[in-house]
Write an enzyme that holds these catalytic residues in place. Structure first.
Site, PDB file in Angstrom:
ATOM      1  N   ARG A  97      43.983  -3.013  25.556  1.00  0.00           N
ATOM      2  CA  ARG A  97      44.629  -2.856  26.880  1.00  0.00           C
ATOM      3  C   ARG A  97      44.141  -1.510  27.419  1.00  0.00           C
ATOM      4  NH1 ARG A  97      50.720  -3.943  28.881  1.00  0.00           N
ATOM      5  NH2 ARG A  97      49.781  -6.009  28.796  1.00  0.00           N
ATOM      6  N   HIS A 124      44.016  -9.914  33.637  1.00  0.00           N
ATOM      7  CA  HIS A 124      44.995 -10.090  32.545  1.00  0.00           C
ATOM      8  C   HIS A 124      44.934 -11.555  32.090  1.00  0.00           C
ATOM      9  CE1 HIS A 124      48.177  -9.271  29.919  1.00  0.00           C
ATOM     10  NE2 HIS A 124      49.196  -9.177  30.744  1.00  0.00           N
ATOM     11  N   GLN A 127      47.574 -13.316  29.673  1.00  0.00           N
ATOM     12  CA  GLN A 127      48.834 -13.699  30.323  1.00  0.00           C
ATOM     13  C   GLN A 127      48.698 -15.043  31.036  1.00  0.00           C
ATOM     14  OE1 GLN A 127      51.999 -11.919  30.725  1.00  0.00           O
ATOM     15  NE2 GLN A 127      52.572 -13.946  31.472  1.00  0.00           N
ATOM     16  N   ARG A 286      53.459 -16.307  25.422  1.00  0.00           N
ATOM     17  CA  ARG A 286      52.430 -15.308  25.115  1.00  0.00           C
ATOM     18  C   ARG A 286      52.026 -15.433  23.638  1.00  0.00           C
ATOM     19  NH1 ARG A 286      51.628 -10.778  28.140  1.00  0.00           N
ATOM     20  NH2 ARG A 286      49.748 -10.628  26.842  1.00  0.00           N
TER      21      ARG A 286
HETATM   22  N1   CP Z   1      53.279  -9.311  30.730  1.00  0.00           N
HETATM   23  C1   CP Z   1      52.839  -8.328  29.939  1.00  0.00           C
HETATM   24  O1   CP Z   1      51.637  -8.167  29.690  1.00  0.00           O
HETATM   25  O2   CP Z   1      53.824  -7.537  29.421  1.00  0.00           O
HETATM   26  P1   CP Z   1      53.635  -6.179  28.619  1.00  0.00           P
HETATM   27  O3   CP Z   1      53.115  -5.147  29.595  1.00  0.00           O
HETATM   28  O4   CP Z   1      54.996  -5.848  28.115  1.00  0.00           O
HETATM   29  O5   CP Z   1      52.640  -6.396  27.510  1.00  0.00           O
HETATM   30  N1  NVA Z   2      50.152  -5.878  37.191  1.00  0.00           N
HETATM   31  C1  NVA Z   2      50.927  -5.346  36.103  1.00  0.00           C
HETATM   32  C2  NVA Z   2      51.053  -6.346  35.008  1.00  0.00           C
HETATM   33  C3  NVA Z   2      51.895  -5.898  33.845  1.00  0.00           C
HETATM   34  C4  NVA Z   2      51.952  -6.909  32.741  1.00  0.00           C
HETATM   35  C5  NVA Z   2      50.303  -4.053  35.595  1.00  0.00           C
HETATM   36  O1  NVA Z   2      49.078  -4.008  35.474  1.00  0.00           O
HETATM   37  O2  NVA Z   2      51.033  -3.092  35.344  1.00  0.00           O
END
Ligand code: CP
Ligand code: NVA
Length: 306
Positions: A97, A124, A127, A286
């Site tokens: 990430r 992402h 997700q 997830r």
């Molecule tokens: N939706 C998602 O990616 O959540 P987190 O930021 O908690 O990993």
């Molecule tokens: N768009 C958001 C998604 C979090 C899961 C971010 O990048 O913070």
């Protein structure tokens, strides 16, 4: 070497294959023991991504290694490419990430093992696999009309790629200045030509939501954009998914949200709670979807070795 950085690198059959593995693992039709180690590098906070990959790895017989950039030399400026060359010599799969998508691509370019995108500023995809798994379980197919209401962010980009690859109708409503980037739109227009996906863009949430089967939203301020919060609160006025917006969607329409949610901003408390069952099923998915990705990558790359 196949990585899982963006759904743009996958064709329809491959995306559906990963989802099938996820469903088979979830229903315990199959079990897998991959062995080895999964390194999970986080340059941003996470609840769902961390827990789903960590638990998923354990359930697949892998040892998960949680590496916060606060604790490893990456956070002190060690180059991504050196980090990749070190870590990938010791583990079997890596999830990252990060901020700029280019950092993820740099890691993958220097990695000896498959790399999974656990969220970048641009995409992402892990997700979106959980989101589509949830829609499949609820009986939606490529006839579903999906509306995105919110920022043209990493989630919106990934949803657009998914719709363009799988061929479902997607209407995207984003305020002026927060639209999906032109390069992503152009790339997806080519995918949509092939799949037959009907894609439309608007600045009016009502135009997107009218008669839609599924609404999807996300925070107005993503991780890394905190300094823009006050401006975004103003610019996204009128983009809250609430009872009035749901009322013009299909009468059985559902709301998906990747979480975390900011009630009173992108979604009202009432609409969030009315859709809580599906939103938390999405969150649970997830785990299953991430397992599907890990198994698929493991098998693909093993075949490639032969
Ligand atoms: N939706 C998602 O990616 O959540 P987190 O930021 O908690 O990993
Ligand atoms: N768009 C958001 C998604 C979090 C899961 C971010 O990048 O913070």
């Amino acid at each position: 070497m196949r990585h899982f950085l963006s759904l743009k690198d996958f064709d329809r059959a491959e995306i559906l294959e990963i989802l099938q593995i996820a469903r088979d693992l979830k229903s315990r039709k199959i079990t897998r023991d991959l062995g080895g180690t999964l390194a999970m590098i986080f340059e941003k906070s996470s609840t769902r991504t961390r827990v789903s990959f960590e638990v998923g790895a354990v359930e697949l017989g892998m040892h998960p290694l949680f590496l916060s950039s606060k604790d490893i030399q990456l956070g002190r400026g060690e180059p991504m490419k050196d980090t990749a060359r070190v870590i990938s010599r010791m583990v079997d799969m890596v999830m990252i990430r990060t901020f700029a998508h280019a950092r993820l691509e740099e890691f993958a370019a220097h990695s000896a093992v498959p790399v999974i995108n656990g969220l970048s500023d641009d995409f992402h995809p892990a997700q979106l696999m959980a989101d589509y798994l949830t829609l499949q379980e609820l009986g939606y197919d490529s006839d579903a009309v999906v509306a995105w209401v919110g920022d043209g962010n990493n989630m919106a980009n990934s949803l657009l790629v998914l719709a363009s690859k799988l061929g479902f109708e997607l209407r995207i409503a984003a305020p002026q200045g927060y639209e999906i980037a032109a390069n992503v739109r152009e790339m997806c227009a080519k995918f949509a030509d092939k799949s037959g996906a009907k894609i439309s863009f608007t600045r009016d949430p009502k135009v997107a939501a009218r008669g839609a089967n599924v609404l999807i939203t996300d925070v107005w301020t993503s991780m890394g954009q905190e300094e823009e919060t006050a401006k975004r609160l103003k610019d996204f006025k009128g983009f809250c998914v609430d009872r009035d917006l749901m009322a013009i969607a299909d009468s059985r329409a559902i709301l998906l949200h990747c979480l975390p949610a900011h009630r009173g901003e992108e979604v009202s408390e009432e609409t969030f709670e009315a859709n809580a069952d599906v939103i938390f099923a999405e969150a649970e998915n997830r785990l299953h979807a991430q397992k599907g990705i890990m198994v698929w990558l493991h098998d693909q790359n093993k075949q490639g070795d032969k």
